[in-house]
Enzyme design. Sequence first.
Site, mmCIF file in Angstrom:
data_model
loop_
_atom_site.group_PDB
_atom_site.id
_atom_site.type_symbol
_atom_site.label_atom_id
_atom_site.label_comp_id
_atom_site.label_asym_id
_atom_site.label_seq_id
_atom_site.Cartn_x
_atom_site.Cartn_y
_atom_site.Cartn_z
ATOM 1 N N SER A 1 0.833 -1.206 0.000
ATOM 2 C CA SER A 1 0.000 0.000 0.000
ATOM 3 C C SER A 1 0.865 1.252 0.000
ATOM 4 O O SER A 1 2.035 1.222 0.381
ATOM 5 C CB SER A 1 -0.894 0.026 1.246
ATOM 6 O OG SER A 1 -1.765 -1.073 1.237
HETATM 7 N N1 SAH Z 1 -0.615 -4.732 3.568
HETATM 8 C C1 SAH Z 1 0.372 -5.348 2.735
HETATM 9 C C2 SAH Z 1 -0.164 -5.988 1.468
HETATM 10 C C3 SAH Z 1 -1.407 -5.397 0.865
HETATM 11 S S1 SAH Z 1 -1.910 -6.239 -0.620
HETATM 12 C C4 SAH Z 1 1.439 -4.369 2.374
HETATM 13 O O1 SAH Z 1 1.168 -3.159 2.348
HETATM 14 O O2 SAH Z 1 2.560 -4.798 2.100
HETATM 15 C C5 SAH Z 1 -3.102 -7.337 0.056
HETATM 16 C C6 SAH Z 1 -2.532 -8.620 0.560
HETATM 17 O O3 SAH Z 1 -3.628 -9.416 1.000
HETATM 18 C C7 SAH Z 1 -1.798 -9.440 -0.490
HETATM 19 O O4 SAH Z 1 -0.508 -9.741 -0.035
HETATM 20 C C8 SAH Z 1 -2.652 -10.711 -0.638
HETATM 21 O O5 SAH Z 1 -1.882 -11.865 -0.892
HETATM 22 C C9 SAH Z 1 -3.345 -10.767 0.709
HETATM 23 N N2 SAH Z 1 -4.607 -11.517 0.756
HETATM 24 C C10 SAH Z 1 -5.684 -11.435 -0.059
HETATM 25 N N3 SAH Z 1 -6.641 -12.319 0.321
HETATM 26 C C11 SAH Z 1 -6.156 -12.965 1.439
HETATM 27 C C12 SAH Z 1 -6.663 -13.977 2.296
HETATM 28 N N4 SAH Z 1 -7.875 -14.544 2.104
HETATM 29 N N5 SAH Z 1 -5.909 -14.376 3.319
HETATM 30 C C13 SAH Z 1 -4.669 -13.855 3.520
HETATM 31 N N6 SAH Z 1 -4.122 -12.906 2.741
HETATM 32 C C14 SAH Z 1 -4.863 -12.448 1.708
#
Ligand code: SAH
Length: 282
Positions: free
Chosen positions: A117
């Site tokens: 993000s």
């Molecule tokens: N907050 C993190 C990543 C944001 S992107 C950062 O800023 O680095 C959203 C993340 O949610 C991704 O890494 C994706 O793999 C994860 N995601 C999506 N659905 C998910 C689920 N059901 N369980 C666990 N992670 C999930």
Amino acid sequence: MRACPTLTVYGRHYCAPPRTLISLAFTSLHRHNSAPFLNLSFFTAFRSPFSRMEQFQTGTGSTGNKAMVENLKRFGVISSKKVAEVMETLDRGLFVPVGSSAYADTPLPIGYNATISAPHMHATCLELLEDKLQPGMRALDVGSGTGYLTGCFALMVGAEGRVVGVDHIPELVYMSIKNVEKSVAGSLLQKGSLSLHVGDGRKGWKEFAPYDAIHVGAAASEVPQALLDQLKPGGRMVIPVGTYFQELKVIDKSEDGSIKARTETSVRYVPLTSRDEQTGGF
Ligand code: SAH
């Protein structure tokens, strides 16, 4: 004539100027509608809503990181001293892919159809959760991706606290552990007050529940019941909710267990979904 750049985002092909592609693909498009530099909607974001902050990007390494935090303070995104201190201490440059603009106020692709993000979204979530990230408290970061925000949480709650990050992409979890190890939060990982796990975050992480703070870094079509159940009475959850139109919700659980929710702002996050949906089965 240059070919039109295309990008596949969740199965749809887009052909548009790079800025638009960034806007379509990346995690969050805008924060407070009142913030002048972010006052662009998803539909009008042909220029990056972050461009004015990008202009202020200076330096590399700790200089770049410090400048990023200074700008977030200058634009009123960060008002808490503690949040500024933590974001200044944890170098975002250690968490983004090599060669990307670590300190610009923009989300960045991290692979697997996921993004880190934008700094202003991380700052916003830290500010919203600050009271529930006091030393010794417990936090859950669902969709921990690069591990950057999970690391910030760990620095907020300290060695006496407990922070859990969950992501369903094993490669991202592995990468996040490597990232954290390189950073000042590495010692907390070593001591066990911070851990990163592979799992379906929609189910939360029971082992250390209940949590004072829950952050969800991907947009849910509705708030998962398991996360509400794992929120401590008196705790707070910050979660983007919606599919195409999304709102960042702030959910407070009172001491008697009742739930109050409010909308902080409109956002654009990648979906909280199944691993197959996210990766297209690969
Ligand atoms: N907050 C993190 C990543 C944001 S992107 C950062 O800023 O680095 C959203 C993340 O949610 C991704 O890494 C994706 O793999 C994860 N995601 C999506 N659905 C998910 C689920 N059901 N369980 C666990 N992670 C999930």
